[in-house]
Structures are given as structure tokens and as C-alpha cells.
Write a protein that holds these residues in place. Structure first.
Motif, PDB file in Angstrom:
ATOM      1  N   THR A  85       0.858  -1.182   0.000  1.00  0.00           N
ATOM      2  CA  THR A  85       0.000   0.000   0.000  1.00  0.00           C
ATOM      3  C   THR A  85       0.899   1.238   0.000  1.00  0.00           C
ATOM      4  O   THR A  85       2.103   1.135   0.285  1.00  0.00           O
ATOM      5  N   GLY A  86       0.319   2.386  -0.260  1.00  0.00           N
ATOM      6  CA  GLY A  86       1.095   3.623  -0.224  1.00  0.00           C
ATOM      7  C   GLY A  86       1.719   3.857   1.134  1.00  0.00           C
ATOM      8  O   GLY A  86       2.877   4.293   1.242  1.00  0.00           O
ATOM      9  N   ASN A  87       0.961   3.570   2.179  1.00  0.00           N
ATOM     10  CA  ASN A  87       1.506   3.755   3.521  1.00  0.00           C
ATOM     11  C   ASN A  87       2.652   2.795   3.792  1.00  0.00           C
ATOM     12  O   ASN A  87       3.654   3.163   4.417  1.00  0.00           O
ATOM     13  N   GLU A  88       2.501   1.551   3.338  1.00  0.00           N
ATOM     14  CA  GLU A  88       3.596   0.584   3.518  1.00  0.00           C
ATOM     15  C   GLU A  88       4.824   1.009   2.727  1.00  0.00           C
ATOM     16  O   GLU A  88       5.962   0.871   3.201  1.00  0.00           O
ATOM     17  N   ALA A  89       4.573   1.542   1.532  1.00  0.00           N
ATOM     18  CA  ALA A  89       5.700   1.993   0.702  1.00  0.00           C
ATOM     19  C   ALA A  89       6.424   3.157   1.373  1.00  0.00           C
ATOM     20  O   ALA A  89       7.665   3.216   1.383  1.00  0.00           O
ATOM     21  N   ALA A  90       5.650   4.081   1.960  1.00  0.00           N
ATOM     22  CA  ALA A  90       6.261   5.222   2.648  1.00  0.00           C
ATOM     23  C   ALA A  90       7.037   4.745   3.873  1.00  0.00           C
ATOM     24  O   ALA A  90       8.151   5.212   4.151  1.00  0.00           O
ATOM     25  N   ALA A  91       6.438   3.801   4.611  1.00  0.00           N
ATOM     26  CA  ALA A  91       7.117   3.266   5.794  1.00  0.00           C
ATOM     27  C   ALA A  91       8.397   2.532   5.394  1.00  0.00           C
ATOM     28  O   ALA A  91       9.419   2.624   6.082  1.00  0.00           O
ATOM     29  N   LEU A  92       8.330   1.832   4.273  1.00  0.00           N
ATOM     30  CA  LEU A  92       9.522   1.128   3.793  1.00  0.00           C
ATOM     31  C   LEU A  92      10.619   2.125   3.405  1.00  0.00           C
ATOM     32  O   LEU A  92      11.796   1.924   3.738  1.00  0.00           O
ATOM     33  N   ALA A  93      10.219   3.202   2.737  1.00  0.00           N
ATOM     34  CA  ALA A  93      11.205   4.232   2.391  1.00  0.00           C
ATOM     35  C   ALA A  93      11.850   4.785   3.652  1.00  0.00           C
ATOM     36  O   ALA A  93      13.074   4.967   3.722  1.00  0.00           O
TER      37      ALA A  93
END
Lengths: 144, 393
Positions: free
Chosen positions: B8-16
Motif C-alpha cells: 500500500t502507499g503507507n507501507e511503501a512510505a514506511a519502507l522508504a
């Protein structure tokens, strides 16, 4: 007042030099000026102890004058000076330059002309104006 | 090259954020927060990052603690959304004026009231003049890529300003997307070590942050901020080129989609650009010369570049997922229109406010805008410059 150009001052308003409060000249805040009467003074140093701006100038443990570059005119020195001694008078700033008038109005004022007549520059020093007074200024701003 | 994952976008941001591995993250987990910091806190718990995670008592405190950490010389981040950003407002200005290179993902969601937690851009558009750089992201991929690039942009010696990386609430933040990610080592190599200009924790060089600057010098510090903003576009471009070498993905100040020979152009930010591209393709297949300009860097606003890209168009419609309540249309519309003013050839312009509070925007809505544009172009004038798209009439 013209200060330093925006390109010349530290980025983000950071103050990169510690212990610089003496650069911040607060003398122009003053509306009443303390006049120190040398002949009346008994050198008890109460004024020196109580001054919140370290504006009582001493040499060899004795009061020699007032640092008008930093004195804000709070009047604590005059208040603390023992009543019988009364060696510090608070005079309105716009009348404080007339020393003859002051002398004639204060009996036994003696050497009123010998008080430290150091005048504050108007406004902040151009190269230091961005700095903030964070602590009592030392009496190092005395100017001839 | 990296690997493909579904996030998800939130997971992608958290991963970044995990790969950026900041020294400090301060966050407050209440609605409307996002699960970015929730995911990130699990990385902290599992020892996947070296980050000091500070649990504070509000979004105001989250930004305050992030500012403190950044002033101390740490690479510091937080994340927010909607009312959370609104509560940070006061501190946003502190961060930018102290020239602290904080990077913050912001999930774009409506501001109450009435109470609403769904997608629109009222939150970050309200903060557009807070002195932060703003990058907008169409997808989870772009949010991820923009966050990594934002670190380099914020910390660049010519810039030293905080960056918001904005992407759409729910549509992007909660939508599952197949995206390509970099290796941890590629990210750490790309962003490098943070070298603070000043640090509160450097006893050899003691400094004061946050002084009083009154009539005599406040103006000069604001002038410095304005000057720093003029340096941002070149840095964003340079960082984008370097990022392309690592990722293979190309980033400019904005994206032009079939815009070159277009006569009618749409301007839009974030996820709606995806919907608009569908319609552009559809209309192109019918032989209509239409194109899209997708906003990426909104602050600072790339005025010359956008004017050059749009001045030859016959008509431009700007879609805003936020209103200014100025009676002069949306925020992007105002900037685009102003950027075009000095051009010899100026297209007709129209403002469309759309999708407030998460109102869905579909292909038909975008088709309607292009059809309105065509009518105005034929008439040679815009009779209704300010429009509300998809509102119940």
C-alpha cells in the motif's frame, strides 16, 4: 539603522558564537537614566550586586561608573542604594544630558560631571543585531 | 535494479523511511494519523532500524520533537495527515525558518468540518506558504521514490529546507500497488550520511537555535528563505537525474503526458493524474489533441517551466482537490494562471475544484472537463471560469 545584509548573516537565525550577550546593547530601552554621584557613594556595592544587567562598572573592587550601553534604566540600583547615601538618581532620559541642571538640583552633588557619560549607540550594533541577549551582559561594553 | 513488491502507499512510505533509517522519528498515533508510523514503529521494535522512536502527545509535539532532533544534528522524520498537519501548523514555520532538512510524508486528507477523513488536498495546500518544499505523488511508487529523493533535496547545502512528500489518502495510502523498490544498500548509498550545518550536540561549536529577531533582522532571515527556494528546482532536477541512474525511473519538476502538441491541456496533482491519463489516451485515440501536466513540485512553483509547457495551448483546465475560498478558484489554478500572465500567448484557463472530502472522481468527470474545454475553445471565451466538478447540483 542599516544592519548587515541578508546574505551575510548566519542561515536559519542560528547564533554560532556563544557568550555574546554583551554585543546586544540594551541601553536604548531606557527611559530613566541612573546618575551616579561619586562623592556620595560609600562603595557598598549593593548596586553592583543587584543590577540585573551587570551595568555597574567596577575597577579594583570599586564602582567607577555605569555602563549606559547595557543599562535598561530599571532603577533597581537607585532603589538599593542606602537611603542615607542616595548616590544614584533616576533622571528622565530626555533631561539627563543637562548636567548643570542636574547638579544644581541635587544638593552636595559634587562631582556629578564625573559620572560615566558613556552613551549607548542608537539601536543595536549593526554587526551584532541578530544576536539575542540570553544572559546578563558583562560590563564589557563600556565605551569612551 | 530493485525488486517488485505489492505494497500500500503507507507501507511503501514506511519502507522508504526504514531504508532511509533516520536517527529520530517522532509521531503521535491518533486519527487522523496514518499507518505509516505504525509500520515504522514495528521496524523499530524489531530492530530493523537504528531510529530513536519518540512517542509524543500530539502532532504539534511530533513536529516539535522532530525539529529539536534535527537541530541537534539528527536526520529526523515524522509523518502526518489532515488535522494532524493542521495541528503542526505553528511548528511547520519553525522548521522551515530554522532551515532544518526534515522530510515528512503527508497523506492528503480533508480538513474538518464537517468531520471527514477522506482524500483531498486541503491539508497540504493550506500549508503551501509555510516555507516547506512540497512534492506531490501520483502513486505509491512515486511516494516511495519522492521520499528517498526528498532526503537529498532537503539536505543539499544550497537548500536546507524541510520537504513534504504528499500522496492521496486512501486512494494511494491504502490502495495495494505493485511497485519496484531499491535495495537497502542502494538507498543508504544514494542518501549518504547527514552532515548537519550546525548541531546543538556539538560542544566544540556551541550554537543557539531559535533566537529573537525583531524589526531589525526577521526580514533578512525571511529573505534568506525566499532565496533558498530559488535554488530548489535545480537541486530537484539534479537529484532526479541521479535517482534515475539508481532506479531507472525518471523524475522532472512535473510530468508532461502527451502534452507536446496538445491544444487542450489539463493540470492536476496526485492520483487523479492516473484517471486523467486514461481519458487523454481515449481522446487521443479519437484524434483530439489533448494532454496532461501533472504537478510534482508545487513549492517552490516552477513558474517558467510550467509557463513554457502551457503557453502555446489554446485552453488549460486546472483541477484542484482543495479550494482557496478566495472566489478565484483553486490553489494550483491560481499559480498556473499567474505563471502564464507574462507570456505573449496566453491560453484560456478554467478552474475545477473536485473530489473534496473523498468525493470520487471518475473517467466521466474528466471527460466532462475536456468537453467543457472544447466548448470554451470553440466559443473563444470561458463563460464559467470557476467550476465545482462532481458536486450534487
Amino acid at each position: 539603522m542599516i544592519g548587515r545584509a541578508w546574505k551575510e548573516i548566519p542561515r536559519g537565525a542560528v547564533i554560532p558564537e556563544p557568550g555574546n550577550a554583551h554585543h546586544y546593547q540594551t541601553g536604548d530601552w531606557r527611559s530613566f537614566r541612573p546618575i551616579w554621584l561619586k562623592d556620595r557613594c560609600i562603595q557598598c556595592l549593593r548596586c553592583w550586586i543587584m543590577c540585573p544587567d551587570s551595568a555597574i562598572i567596577t575597577e579594583d573592587g570599586k564602582v567607577v561608573g555605569i555602563d549606559y550601553s547595557h543599562c535598561k534604566g530599571c532603577g533597581i540600583c537607585a532603589n538599593e542604594c542606602p537611603a542615607k547615601v542616595d548616590a544614584i538618581k533616576m533622571i528622565k532620559e530626555d533631561e539627563a544630558d543637562d548636567f548643570d541642571k542636574i547638579a544644581s538640583s541635587i544638593p552636595d552633588s559634587g562631582s556629578v560631571g564625573e559620572v560615566n557619560r558613556t552613551e549607548p549607540k542608537t539601536g543595536l550594533r549593526a554587526d551584532e543585531g541578530h544576536r539575542r541577549s540570553g544572559a546578563n551582559a558583562g560590563a564589557v561594553g563600556r565605551e569612551a | 535494479m530493485g525488486k517488485r513488491v505489492a505494497l500500500t502507499g503507507n507501507e511503501a512510505a514506511a519502507l522508504a523511511m526504514k531504508q532511509i533509517n533516520p536517527d529520530v522519528v517522532a509521531a503521535y498515533p491518533i486519527t487522523p494519523q496514518t499507518d505509516i508510523v505504525q509500520y515504522f514503529s514495528s521496524f523499530v521494535h524489531d530492530g530493523k532500524v537504528k531510529t530513536e522512536f519518540v512517542t509524543v502527545e500530539s502532532e504539534h509535539s511530533a513536529m516539535s520533537a522532530t525539529i529539536g532532533a534535527s537541530a541537534a544534528g539528527a536526520r529526523a522524520m515524522t509523518a502526518t495527515s489532515s488535522q494532524g498537519l493542521a495541528l503542526m501548523w505553528e511548528m511547520l514555520y519553525i522548521a522551515s525558518s530554522y532551515r532544518l532538512p526534515i522530510v515528512m510524508p503527508v497523506v492528503n486528507r480533508a480538513l474538518s468540518g464537517p468531520i471527514n477523513i477522506h482524500c483531498d488536498h486541503s491539508d497540504t495546500m493550506g500549508a503551501r506558504d509555510s516555507g516547506w518544499i512540497q512534492l506531490y505523488s501520483e502513486s505509491a511508487q512515486e511516494a516511495y521514490d519522492n521520499l528517498i529523493q526528498a532526503v537529498r533535496i532537503a539536505e543539499h547545502p544550497d537548500v536546507r529546507l524541510p520537504v513534504m512528500v504528499c500522496f492521496d489518502g486512501f486512494i494511494t495510502s491504502h490502495g495495494l500497488e505493485n511497485l519496484e523498490i531499491l535495495e537497502d544498500s542502494e538507498v543508504s548509498e544514494f542518501i549518504g550520511e547527514f552532515e548537519p550545518e550546525y548541531s546543538l550536540l556539538d560542544p566544540e561549536h556551541p550554537v543557539t537555535f531559535g533566537p529573537l529577531a525583531l524589526q531589525n533582522y526577521y526580514f533578512e532571515f525571511k529573505r534568506q528563505q525566499a532565496d533558498a527556494m530559488t535554488k530548489v528546482a535545480a537541486v530537484v532536477r539534479r537529484v532526479g537525474m541521479e535517482f534515475e541512474k539508481v532506479s531507472g525511473r525518471h523524475y522532472e519538476l512535473f510530468e508532461e503526458y502527451r502534452l507536446g502538441d496538445a491544444e487542450m491541456a489539463m493540470v492536476v496533482a496526485n492520483s487523479t493524474a492516473g484517471t486523467a491519463k486514461e481519458v487523454v489516451d481515449e481522446l487521443r485515440a479519437q484524434g483530439k489533441k489533448v494532454g496532461l501536466l501533472k504537478i510534482r513540485m508545487f513549492r517552490p512553483f516552477p513558474k517558467e517551466e510550467i509557463a513554457a509547457a502551457l503557453s502555446s495551448k489554446q485552453i488549460v483546465a486546472v483541477l484542484d482537490r482543495a479550494d482557496t475560498y478566495s472566489t478565484m478558484g483553486g490553489p494550483i489554478y491560481n499559480e498556473v494562471r499567474s505563471a502564464l500572465y507574462d507570456e505573449k500567448l496566453r491560453p484560456l484557463t478554467m478552474s475545477y475544484i473536485y473530489g473534496l472530502g473523498g468525493r470520487d472522481v471518475g473517467l466521466d468527470d474528466i471527460r466532462k472537463v475536456f468537453s467543457d474545454m472544447e466548448a470554451s475553445r470553440t466559443a473563444g471565451k470561458v463563460s464559467e471560469p470557476i467550476n465545482y466538478l462532481g458536486v450534487h447540483e
